[in-house]
Structure formats: structure tokens, C-alpha cells
Write a protein that holds these residues in place. Sequence first.
Motif, PDB file in Angstrom:
ATOM      1  N   THR A  72      -2.873  -9.022  -3.200  1.00  0.00           N
ATOM      2  CA  THR A  72      -3.249  -9.377  -1.820  1.00  0.00           C
ATOM      3  C   THR A  72      -3.334  -8.142  -0.946  1.00  0.00           C
ATOM      4  OG1 THR A  72      -1.936 -11.350  -2.152  1.00  0.00           O
ATOM      5  CG2 THR A  72      -2.694 -10.931   0.052  1.00  0.00           C
ATOM      6  N   VAL A  73      -2.397  -7.217  -1.133  1.00  0.00           N
ATOM      7  CA  VAL A  73      -2.444  -5.971  -0.365  1.00  0.00           C
ATOM      8  C   VAL A  73      -3.741  -5.215  -0.653  1.00  0.00           C
ATOM      9  CG1 VAL A  73      -1.464  -3.647  -0.318  1.00  0.00           C
ATOM     10  CG2 VAL A  73       0.000  -5.596  -0.039  1.00  0.00           C
ATOM     11  N   GLY A  74      -4.072  -5.105  -1.944  1.00  0.00           N
ATOM     12  CA  GLY A  74      -5.295  -4.398  -2.309  1.00  0.00           C
ATOM     13  C   GLY A  74      -6.529  -5.061  -1.721  1.00  0.00           C
ATOM     14  N   GLU A  75      -6.555  -6.407  -1.794  1.00  0.00           N
ATOM     15  CA  GLU A  75      -7.715  -7.127  -1.277  1.00  0.00           C
ATOM     16  C   GLU A  75      -7.849  -6.940   0.228  1.00  0.00           C
ATOM     17  OE1 GLU A  75      -7.067 -11.203  -1.122  1.00  0.00           O
ATOM     18  OE2 GLU A  75      -8.977 -11.597  -0.151  1.00  0.00           O
ATOM     19  N   LYS A  76      -6.733  -7.097   0.962  1.00  0.00           N
ATOM     20  CA  LYS A  76      -6.842  -7.001   2.423  1.00  0.00           C
ATOM     21  C   LYS A  76      -7.183  -5.590   2.866  1.00  0.00           C
ATOM     22  CE  LYS A  76      -5.991 -11.184   3.352  1.00  0.00           C
ATOM     23  NZ  LYS A  76      -7.126 -12.023   3.634  1.00  0.00           N
ATOM     24  N   LEU A  77      -6.648  -4.576   2.160  1.00  0.00           N
ATOM     25  CA  LEU A  77      -7.016  -3.209   2.522  1.00  0.00           C
ATOM     26  C   LEU A  77      -8.492  -2.963   2.276  1.00  0.00           C
ATOM     27  CD1 LEU A  77      -4.060  -1.057   1.232  1.00  0.00           C
ATOM     28  CD2 LEU A  77      -4.707  -1.465   3.565  1.00  0.00           C
ATOM     29  N   LEU A  78      -9.025  -3.532   1.171  1.00  0.00           N
ATOM     30  CA  LEU A  78     -10.439  -3.322   0.859  1.00  0.00           C
ATOM     31  C   LEU A  78     -11.328  -4.022   1.870  1.00  0.00           C
ATOM     32  CD1 LEU A  78     -12.037  -1.946  -1.292  1.00  0.00           C
ATOM     33  CD2 LEU A  78     -11.921  -3.970  -2.660  1.00  0.00           C
ATOM     34  N   VAL A  79     -10.932  -5.243   2.279  1.00  0.00           N
ATOM     35  CA  VAL A  79     -11.732  -5.972   3.255  1.00  0.00           C
ATOM     36  C   VAL A  79     -11.772  -5.226   4.580  1.00  0.00           C
ATOM     37  CG1 VAL A  79     -11.662  -8.032   4.696  1.00  0.00           C
ATOM     38  CG2 VAL A  79     -11.509  -8.243   2.262  1.00  0.00           C
ATOM     39  N   ASN A  80     -10.664  -4.562   4.944  1.00  0.00           N
ATOM     40  CA  ASN A  80     -10.632  -3.902   6.241  1.00  0.00           C
ATOM     41  C   ASN A  80     -11.082  -2.467   6.209  1.00  0.00           C
ATOM     42  OD1 ASN A  80      -9.741  -6.094   7.735  1.00  0.00           O
ATOM     43  ND2 ASN A  80      -7.695  -5.814   6.905  1.00  0.00           N
ATOM     44  N   GLY A  81     -11.669  -2.008   5.111  1.00  0.00           N
ATOM     45  CA  GLY A  81     -12.373  -0.738   5.143  1.00  0.00           C
ATOM     46  C   GLY A  81     -11.535   0.472   4.838  1.00  0.00           C
ATOM     47  N   ALA A 111      -3.110   4.021  -4.069  1.00  0.00           N
ATOM     48  CA  ALA A 111      -1.783   4.568  -3.787  1.00  0.00           C
ATOM     49  C   ALA A 111      -0.878   3.507  -3.169  1.00  0.00           C
ATOM     50  CB  ALA A 111      -1.907   5.768  -2.850  1.00  0.00           C
ATOM     51  N   GLU A 112      -1.433   2.695  -2.240  1.00  0.00           N
ATOM     52  CA  GLU A 112      -0.625   1.660  -1.600  1.00  0.00           C
ATOM     53  C   GLU A 112      -0.175   0.603  -2.592  1.00  0.00           C
ATOM     54  OE1 GLU A 112       0.035   3.109   1.848  1.00  0.00           O
ATOM     55  OE2 GLU A 112       0.570   1.016   1.521  1.00  0.00           O
ATOM     56  N   VAL A 113      -1.094   0.184  -3.491  1.00  0.00           N
ATOM     57  CA  VAL A 113      -0.728  -0.862  -4.453  1.00  0.00           C
ATOM     58  C   VAL A 113       0.334  -0.324  -5.409  1.00  0.00           C
ATOM     59  CG1 VAL A 113      -1.607  -2.300  -6.295  1.00  0.00           C
ATOM     60  CG2 VAL A 113      -2.911  -2.039  -4.243  1.00  0.00           C
ATOM     61  N   LYS A 114       0.191   0.927  -5.820  1.00  0.00           N
ATOM     62  CA  LYS A 114       1.213   1.504  -6.713  1.00  0.00           C
ATOM     63  C   LYS A 114       2.545   1.607  -5.995  1.00  0.00           C
ATOM     64  CE  LYS A 114      -1.557   4.130  -9.872  1.00  0.00           C
ATOM     65  NZ  LYS A 114      -2.430   5.276  -9.873  1.00  0.00           N
ATOM     66  N   ARG A 115       2.515   1.882  -4.698  1.00  0.00           N
ATOM     67  CA  ARG A 115       3.762   1.962  -3.938  1.00  0.00           C
ATOM     68  C   ARG A 115       4.432   0.602  -3.867  1.00  0.00           C
ATOM     69  NH1 ARG A 115       5.302   3.064   1.825  1.00  0.00           N
ATOM     70  NH2 ARG A 115       3.408   1.982   2.440  1.00  0.00           N
ATOM     71  N   THR A 116       3.596  -0.454  -3.729  1.00  0.00           N
ATOM     72  CA  THR A 116       4.170  -1.803  -3.731  1.00  0.00           C
ATOM     73  C   THR A 116       4.852  -2.106  -5.046  1.00  0.00           C
ATOM     74  OG1 THR A 116       2.184  -2.401  -2.529  1.00  0.00           O
ATOM     75  CG2 THR A 116       3.628  -4.170  -3.159  1.00  0.00           C
ATOM     76  N   LEU A 117       4.199  -1.721  -6.162  1.00  0.00           N
ATOM     77  CA  LEU A 117       4.757  -2.057  -7.460  1.00  0.00           C
ATOM     78  C   LEU A 117       5.907  -1.141  -7.839  1.00  0.00           C
ATOM     79  CD1 LEU A 117       1.475  -2.689  -9.396  1.00  0.00           C
ATOM     80  CD2 LEU A 117       3.092  -4.361  -8.612  1.00  0.00           C
ATOM     81  N   TYR A 122      -1.017  -2.100   9.979  1.00  0.00           N
ATOM     82  CA  TYR A 122      -0.049  -3.194   9.943  1.00  0.00           C
ATOM     83  C   TYR A 122       0.373  -3.507   8.516  1.00  0.00           C
ATOM     84  CZ  TYR A 122       1.910  -7.748  11.085  1.00  0.00           C
ATOM     85  OH  TYR A 122       2.732  -8.811  11.238  1.00  0.00           O
ATOM     86  N   ILE A 123      -0.617  -3.521   7.580  1.00  0.00           N
ATOM     87  CA  ILE A 123      -0.274  -3.775   6.169  1.00  0.00           C
ATOM     88  C   ILE A 123       0.653  -2.687   5.649  1.00  0.00           C
ATOM     89  CG2 ILE A 123      -1.214  -3.860   3.844  1.00  0.00           C
ATOM     90  CD1 ILE A 123      -3.639  -5.137   4.865  1.00  0.00           C
ATOM     91  N   GLU A 124       0.389  -1.428   6.038  1.00  0.00           N
ATOM     92  CA  GLU A 124       1.242  -0.361   5.527  1.00  0.00           C
ATOM     93  C   GLU A 124       2.658  -0.483   6.061  1.00  0.00           C
ATOM     94  OE1 GLU A 124      -0.533   3.370   6.051  1.00  0.00           O
ATOM     95  OE2 GLU A 124      -2.181   2.882   4.707  1.00  0.00           O
ATOM     96  N   GLU A 125       2.804  -0.956   7.320  1.00  0.00           N
ATOM     97  CA  GLU A 125       4.161  -1.177   7.833  1.00  0.00           C
ATOM     98  C   GLU A 125       4.883  -2.237   7.032  1.00  0.00           C
ATOM     99  OE1 GLU A 125       3.238  -0.832  12.472  1.00  0.00           O
ATOM    100  OE2 GLU A 125       4.769  -2.293  11.882  1.00  0.00           O
ATOM    101  N   ILE A 126       4.159  -3.340   6.724  1.00  0.00           N
ATOM    102  CA  ILE A 126       4.783  -4.421   5.957  1.00  0.00           C
ATOM    103  C   ILE A 126       5.218  -3.913   4.589  1.00  0.00           C
ATOM    104  CG2 ILE A 126       4.388  -6.661   4.902  1.00  0.00           C
ATOM    105  CD1 ILE A 126       2.557  -7.359   7.065  1.00  0.00           C
ATOM    106  N   ILE A 127       4.361  -3.108   3.946  1.00  0.00           N
ATOM    107  CA  ILE A 127       4.705  -2.620   2.608  1.00  0.00           C
ATOM    108  C   ILE A 127       5.890  -1.671   2.680  1.00  0.00           C
ATOM    109  CG2 ILE A 127       3.843  -1.298   0.665  1.00  0.00           C
ATOM    110  CD1 ILE A 127       2.866  -4.099   0.839  1.00  0.00           C
ATOM    111  N   THR A 128       5.964  -0.866   3.746  1.00  0.00           N
ATOM    112  CA  THR A 128       7.118   0.020   3.867  1.00  0.00           C
ATOM    113  C   THR A 128       8.398  -0.790   4.008  1.00  0.00           C
ATOM    114  OG1 THR A 128       5.681   1.502   5.068  1.00  0.00           O
ATOM    115  CG2 THR A 128       8.003   2.020   5.066  1.00  0.00           C
ATOM    116  N   ASP A 129       8.335  -1.883   4.821  1.00  0.00           N
ATOM    117  CA  ASP A 129       9.516  -2.746   4.934  1.00  0.00           C
ATOM    118  C   ASP A 129       9.860  -3.379   3.606  1.00  0.00           C
ATOM    119  OD1 ASP A 129       8.880  -4.010   8.269  1.00  0.00           O
ATOM    120  OD2 ASP A 129      10.077  -2.328   7.528  1.00  0.00           O
ATOM    121  N   PHE A 130       8.843  -3.776   2.852  1.00  0.00           N
ATOM    122  CA  PHE A 130       9.090  -4.430   1.575  1.00  0.00           C
ATOM    123  C   PHE A 130       9.727  -3.467   0.588  1.00  0.00           C
ATOM    124  CE2 PHE A 130       8.671  -7.118  -1.927  1.00  0.00           C
ATOM    125  CZ  PHE A 130       8.066  -6.433  -2.961  1.00  0.00           C
ATOM    126  N   VAL A 131       9.231  -2.195   0.557  1.00  0.00           N
ATOM    127  CA  VAL A 131       9.742  -1.232  -0.416  1.00  0.00           C
ATOM    128  C   VAL A 131      11.191  -0.873  -0.091  1.00  0.00           C
ATOM    129  CG1 VAL A 131       9.484   1.150  -1.176  1.00  0.00           C
ATOM    130  CG2 VAL A 131       7.534  -0.323  -1.097  1.00  0.00           C
TER     131      VAL A 131
END
Lengths: 257, 145
Positions: free
Chosen positions: A12-21, A29-35, A82-91
Amino acid sequence: MELKSVLELAVTVGEKLLVNGCGTHRIEAEVKRTLSSCNLIKTEVFVTTSVVIVTIDSPETGLLTMVKHVTKKAMHTERIAYIEEIITDFVKKNIDVETSIKEILNMESKNTYSFFVTSMAFAGAGAFRTFMFGGTILDALTSIMVGFCVGIFIQILTSIKILPFLVTICAGFIVGFVSVLLMRYGIGSNLDKIIIGSLISFAPGVPFVHAVNDILNGEHISGNIRAIEAVLSGIAIAAGIAFALYVWGYLAGGAII
Amino acid sequence: MTVFVESFCSFFACFFFAIIYNTPKKELPFCGLIGSLGYAVFYCFTTPYNMPMFGAFFSTILICIMARFFAARHKMPVMMYVLPAVFPIVPGAGIYYALYAFMINDLYGAAKQGIDAFKISGVIVVAMLIVLSQPKIFSQKTECK
């Protein structure tokens, strides 16, 4: 932690980042950081301009792959932040998987700029750009009106989900038609500067920069796809403007430019 | 004197372009600031000396350095500052003239304008890559690209 939900969050992170350009390199890099927040034997991420593929391997779940095909495209940097903030909180393990997924899916309802503000932004960007090119103040005023019409049209046509290629042709047509219309009423004197200034806000300069960035990073698939998208969008704009000038030539009984 | 007028206009052009790209409201003046300084450098190279490639190179380097600084301070992605600021330098006019010459069957003119536009875009991207792939000196929130 349920690893299937983590996989779903990553896709979902990858998809939303791709949709928003976002750029391809940064999405991976973001998806790998999530995993990276979970203990997985193997992770693989592959992102091109229209697909996100994520594979994980762990002793509990075995080998899992999820694919997401992405068709919609927009440009929204606030949502990327905003997505990157959420992922930072998640990590950092401040929020868990289900909350993250819900937050990301609720992000669509966050306020963006209103219809009127975006149209004024098209108008203002066109006006100042025409002035920077060496046009007069009257040329800049013409660009304001042309840009406002273009902004209204682009937003209406994208909201009723017409193909982006056709939207670009129509935008080019509107620019050409309205500029010549206003010039025939005596406002503005340099037709080519008005047209260039107004169309730069949706001309493919920035996608072209993304394309060359991807190619220099070694991602030849997405780089070439973005380059062809940029070239096609440029051809669409030129076709729209040429058609508008041809229509005016027919209406006015002679060549305009 | 005209440098000030040009960078003033470039501030507002980048400001409005950042609105089209939906940047958050707090970051809009910074996008405009970076854009105006970048375009001022580009103008100083292009108008007296007619060296657009050097101008694009050095102004993009300045833009990327400032963008990294602001991205570290405000905890935002770097591209949010770079894309609106690079917008006046990217040769939209070149692409327009290239396609116009293509439509009226002046293929030599089209090739010349198109390749000039492509060269400037390539120089912009090379400058971006040089600055943005440097290791992080100040602590930043995310990997920059």
C-alpha cells in the motif's frame, strides 16, 4: 506481528507513493524501510511506473508475493511527506500495522488546495513565466486569463476521469484558442510568449527530469517509460495548440503565426 | 537591476507552481525562495555570456544544496523543494519550439531545438545527482533522492 499485514502495508505504501508522483528509487527505499522493521530472511522490491511487486520470506509464512497494478497518476507532495511520517512512526514501533494501513487509506480525504486556488495557481504561474520570458505586462495579464481557463478545464477533465493524453490535448487546444481570442481583442502582443508561458505549468519538463534521473540510476524500464510519457505529452500539447491555430486560421481567413 | 525583477518574478512563479504540485502551505515560501535564487544564478550566466549549460549546472547545484538544507530542517522530502525550484530552468520553450518546427516540417530546426533542450535537461539531472547522492552530513530524516 502479522507478517501478511506488513506485506500489505508495504504494497500500500508503494502504491500510494507511486500514485502521488514519487521517484522510483525513493519508492523502493521507502518500501524496504517498511520491511526492515521485521525479521525477514529475504525481501525483494520491484517498482516501475505502473506496478509494485513485493516479496518476503520468513519461517512463519513461507514465501509470499503481492503485486499491485497502479493506473492513476497525480502530483501531491504533501501526501508523500505524510506517508513518510507514518512509516517513520511505524518503524519506531509507535503505531502498529492496522493503524498504519488505516491512516494511509484515510489520507485521501485530507484537504488539498481547493478548485479555485489551483486555477489561480495555474494563472499566476503562467503570468509570471510569461513576464520572465520578456513579455510585457499586458502579455502577463493575458496569461492570467488563459491560465485560469486552462486550470479550470484541466481540473474538470481529470475529475471525470478522461484519459490523461486527451486531457493534455484539450489543454493545449484551450491555450491556443483563448490566447488568439484575447489577442484579437487587442490585449497582448507577443503570441508565442503568451503561449509558452501558459503551457509550461503542465508541459512535461519535470517528468522528463524524473525520466533521466531513473535512467542514470540504472532503472532503464521506468526511465524509458517516463521518457516516452514525457515525449507523448509534449506531442499532445503541440497537437492541441496546432489544432487551435488551424481552427483560428480557418475562422479568420489567413495564417495567425 | 533586471536580476532583481527576474528573481522576484521567479519567486512567484515557483510559488504558484508549488501550489499546483500540492505542497503543504508552510513550505510554499521556501520553494519560492529557492527558485528565485536558482533562477538569479541562471540569469547571470545566460544573459550576459550566453552559456545556458553552465548556468543550468551551477544554479541546479545551488538549488539542490539549499533544498537539502531545508529538507533536513523541516523534515520533508527533498524533491518537494527541488521540483518547483527547477521549473523555470527546465527548457519548456525549447521543447515548444522543437515541436512547432516538427509540425511545420522544418526537421533540422526541430532537431536542433530538441537536442538543445535535451542537453540542458541532462545537465540539470547530472547536477542533481552530484549533489543529492552525497553522504548525509547533517542528520536527515529520510534518504534523499
